[in-house]
Write an enzyme that holds these catalytic residues in place. Structure first.
Site, mmCIF file in Angstrom:
data_model
loop_
_atom_site.group_PDB
_atom_site.id
_atom_site.type_symbol
_atom_site.label_atom_id
_atom_site.label_comp_id
_atom_site.label_asym_id
_atom_site.label_seq_id
_atom_site.Cartn_x
_atom_site.Cartn_y
_atom_site.Cartn_z
ATOM 1 N N TRP A 11 0.820 -1.219 0.000
ATOM 2 C CA TRP A 11 0.000 0.000 0.000
ATOM 3 C C TRP A 11 0.850 1.265 0.000
ATOM 4 C CZ3 TRP A 11 -4.492 -1.195 4.047
ATOM 5 C CH2 TRP A 11 -5.201 -2.310 3.602
ATOM 6 N N LYS A 12 2.148 1.124 0.166
ATOM 7 C CA LYS A 12 3.049 2.290 0.225
ATOM 8 C C LYS A 12 2.519 3.299 1.244
ATOM 9 C CE LYS A 12 4.612 1.181 -4.374
ATOM 10 N NZ LYS A 12 5.096 1.613 -5.674
ATOM 11 N N HIS A 96 12.984 -2.218 -1.319
ATOM 12 C CA HIS A 96 12.119 -1.709 -2.393
ATOM 13 C C HIS A 96 12.858 -0.586 -3.117
ATOM 14 C CE1 HIS A 96 8.875 0.277 -4.501
ATOM 15 N NE2 HIS A 96 8.200 -0.850 -4.390
ATOM 16 N N GLU A 98 12.004 2.192 -4.154
ATOM 17 C CA GLU A 98 11.781 3.552 -3.629
ATOM 18 C C GLU A 98 12.678 3.807 -2.423
ATOM 19 O OE1 GLU A 98 7.546 3.115 -3.367
ATOM 20 O OE2 GLU A 98 7.429 3.159 -5.549
ATOM 21 N N GLU A 168 11.362 -6.332 -9.645
ATOM 22 C CA GLU A 168 10.583 -5.146 -9.976
ATOM 23 C C GLU A 168 11.419 -4.200 -10.835
ATOM 24 O OE1 GLU A 168 7.204 -4.536 -6.992
ATOM 25 O OE2 GLU A 168 8.944 -3.579 -6.113
ATOM 26 N N GLY A 235 1.445 -2.548 -6.278
ATOM 27 C CA GLY A 235 1.298 -1.254 -5.619
ATOM 28 C C GLY A 235 -0.074 -0.684 -5.894
ATOM 29 N N GLY A 236 -0.157 0.211 -6.882
ATOM 30 C CA GLY A 236 -1.383 0.952 -7.174
ATOM 31 C C GLY A 236 -2.648 0.116 -7.214
HETATM 32 P P1 PGA Z 1 2.952 -0.543 -8.876
HETATM 33 O O1 PGA Z 1 4.025 -0.735 -7.705
HETATM 34 O O2 PGA Z 1 2.132 -1.809 -8.913
HETATM 35 O O3 PGA Z 1 2.142 0.658 -8.487
HETATM 36 O O4 PGA Z 1 3.718 -0.352 -10.141
HETATM 37 C C1 PGA Z 1 4.667 -1.964 -7.492
HETATM 38 C C2 PGA Z 1 5.641 -1.851 -6.347
HETATM 39 O O5 PGA Z 1 6.284 -0.814 -6.211
HETATM 40 O O6 PGA Z 1 5.786 -2.811 -5.546
#
Ligand code: PGA
Length: 253
Positions: A11-12, A96, A98, A168, A235-236
């Site tokens: 969910w970030k 991750h 990010e 990823e 993610g999204g």
């Molecule tokens: P995303 O993110 O599905 O929004 O591309 C994936 C993730 O960062 O794990």
């Protein structure tokens, strides 16, 4: 060997308590009794308790998005692996992109975090992947190999049994650009070859490798049909109950 699929929603930094509760409650109703695959919800720390409560009694597991390598100490703003385990988490994401990009995480710091996660009986989800620039320069497999060699340094195969890997590609995260099944399979295969060479046949056959990067209800089936893709880190599309439920219920027939 058939590997049990693992679908995880990252969910970030999204959703306040009421929203988190609603999403988890809806998912508990829709996919709470799915038992031929692992389903994991990975909310921010603050909503771990409410999500834990919403999924209690279901087969859905809880995860955290990051954790510190030390078990306690003067690290303002950080959360230790035993705290994450105590909060009810079974999984923890490590490295991750990010976090690598914005918080300076390196393969070496990931290695220390994987050790700490395993020591706290958490299952690490170790993320690896290349940038667009690296892909265009033909460096993808070299980058992946380095992330594996350094991130998984000094472990015996048996210690890594709880590990999940997530490939990823950074250019596919949050961009709507998904890797094609062929691109995903090529890298997943290379990861499995690396595992075989460095950790042996059994680890290579048993360890699960998730794909992540713009996984959506309309592309999950073809990705999951790839021989070496064992799940998805989403993610999204994990922020809406219907879309994540559809991803969980992927169908490759
Ligand atoms: P995303 O993110 O599905 O929004 O591309 C994936 C993730 O960062 O794990």
């Amino acid at each position: 060997m058939t590997r049990r699929p693992i679908l995880a929603g990252n969910w970030k930094m999204n959703l306040l308590t009421a929203e988190a509760k609603e999403l988890a409650t809806s998912l508990a109703a829709q996919v709470g009794d799915v038992n031929d695959r692992d389903v994991v919800l990975i909310p921010p720390y603050t909503t771990l308790p409410v999500v834990r409560e919403a999924i209690a009694g279901t087969k859905i597991a809880l995860g955290a998005q990051n954790g510190h390598a030390e078990t306690s100490g003067a690290y303002t703003g950080e959360v230790a692996m035993p705290m994450i385990a105590e909060a009810g988490c079974v999984y923890v994401i490590i490295g991750h992109s990010e976090r690598r990009q914005y918080y300076g995480e390196t393969n070496a710091s990931c290695n220390a975090k994987i050790k700490a996660a395993l020591a706290a009986d958490l299952k690490p989800i170790y993320c690896i992947g290349e940038t667009l620039e690296q892909r265009e320069a033909g460096e993808t497999l070299a980058v992946i190999e380095k992330q594996l060699t350094e991130g998984l340094a000094d472990f015996q195969a048996a210690e890594l049994e709880p590990l999940v890997l997530a490939y990823e590609p950074i250019w596919a995260i949050g961009t709507g650009k998904t890797a094609t099944p062929e691109q995903a399979q090529e890298v997943h295969r290379a990861i499995r070859d690396w595992l075989q060479k460095h950790l042996g046949e059994e680890a290579a056959a048993g360890l699960r490798i998730q794909y992540g990067g713009s996984v959506k209800p309309d592309n999950v089936d073809v990705l999951m049909a790839c021989a070496d893709v064992d799940g998805a880190l989403v993610g999204g599309a994990s922020l809406k109950a219907d879309s994540f439920a559809r991803i969980v219920l992927f169908n490759t027939d």
